[in-house]
Design a protein around this motif. Sequence first.
Motif, PDB file in Angstrom:
ATOM      1  N   GLY A  25      -1.109   9.001   2.776  1.00 35.20           N
ATOM      2  CA  GLY A  25      -1.748   7.574   3.306  1.00 35.20           C
ATOM      3  C   GLY A  25      -3.017   7.576   3.605  1.00 35.20           C
ATOM      4  N   ASP A  29       0.566   4.757   0.455  1.00 41.98           N
ATOM      5  CA  ASP A  29       0.489   3.705   1.601  1.00 41.98           C
ATOM      6  C   ASP A  29      -1.065   3.448   2.149  1.00 41.98           C
ATOM      7  N   TRP A  42       0.487   3.245  11.166  1.00 45.96           N
ATOM      8  CA  TRP A  42       1.072   3.741  10.019  1.00 45.96           C
ATOM      9  C   TRP A  42       2.088   5.144  10.370  1.00 45.96           C
ATOM     10  N   HIS A  55       5.876   5.049   8.946  1.00 46.86           N
ATOM     11  CA  HIS A  55       6.378   5.962   8.084  1.00 46.86           C
ATOM     12  C   HIS A  55       6.843   7.315   8.415  1.00 46.86           C
TER      13      HIS A  55
END
Length: 458
Positions: free
Chosen positions: A95, A125, A205, A209
């Motif tokens: 990410g 991501d 985030w 995740h």
Amino acid sequence: MKHYNFLFLMADQIRTATLEGMGDGIQTPNLRRLMDESVLFTRASCTCPLCTPSRASLATGRYPSRCGVPIHDAVLPPEQPTFYQALRDSGYRVGIVGKTDLHKRDTYCGVKGDLPSMYHYGFTDPVETEGKMNSAWYGTNPDGSIYPMGPYQKYLMDKDPELMRTLEKDYRSYMRQKPRYHAQPSVLPDEVFLDTFIGEKSLEWLNEHDNTGAPWHLTVSFAGPHNPWDPPKEDYDAVGDTLWPDPIPNDMEGKPAWIRRRVAQQTGGMTQADLQQVKRCYAGSVRVIDRWIGKLLDWLETSGHKDDTVVIFCADHGELLGDHGLLEKSCMYEGCLRIPLLVHLPGMTQRRDSDALAELMDLAPTCLELAGADWNRREMDAVSLVPVLNGSTEPLRPVQRSELHNCTMLFDGRYKWIRNYNDTDELYDLETDPQELHNVIDEHPKVLDRMRPYSFRH
């Protein structure tokens, strides 16, 4: 085999001396909290004191001249392999929240920050935001209406389009009318400050995740304390009227002509009060980042991930803050060359300082080795820091190198050679002259001969 997670914290244009206790006099309690349980690379350097080449070098583990990004307004060539791709190929969720500068020439990030190019670079991501300056430059439709260039602008537009126009007007004035050293609190409400947005999205985030069955590597790439120096009013007020340390004197003896011209352009007419205001606003911007780092470290503890997460803090390059009469970056003096570099491995409980000649790009193979990922070591110029993290005192490399389009820096641990193309070269003995006031280029020919093979301009 249990894989480490990685929380990769990055600031834009922050120097080593800004860490608490390192010289600038700025309080960074949360970075200090991390520093107290990390290896601090006291002589870490960037491979280019300029955003785009530095970040491309980090992504690829190659010097700017080798990864195809020697200048600022560029795009990392898609054929260049990245360590993000290698992590992804090893099963990681990769990410990014914040600035990447991997396609600086193309300023559009997509309203969700997830352009296809981000996936190609290796992110699974992404939430790519605009950088500090680009956060103000929006697009315009034929009817005059605004279209956002990235998720932060979309966020401002959804709240109130006037916020976007207010920011653009302020930054355009800064670029075109005000002196380069202008600094003031943000014209936006505190709660919509760019680094606050990046911090909030980073926590989102992590919560989204976490526990997905895959290890993760999240880069939290803050936009500050890069100029314009405009912290939230709350942080500006909290810093107060601190008397900041004096910069390195503006002594131009032995300096090349291009540096002399830059001094006149950047700080001509700047008063002591102006400089103190720059430092106050810089410190306020650092305060925002430090606060969000604290919240992210808190998340690791409450989520139970402190024991399985590698935490890294670094910067793409430093900040001169008035040293030698200069601001920002784009030269080879210590203020903008040296970067804070902290690495915490699970289980570390004490600080350890290393004077190894680490370079920012070394974090690429370091992360891959710690992740147990495969990569082609012969394709990288970078070297892994894992031996140093494990206690080795063997030298990482004979010399550090950093590159700009008009000069190269070589440092052997004592002597620092700045090769200014078509201008005066500089050599500083940092052991006896850490402020780089005395150019001794004519006094040490043997030092130059020893370092010359490491320069691509023999």
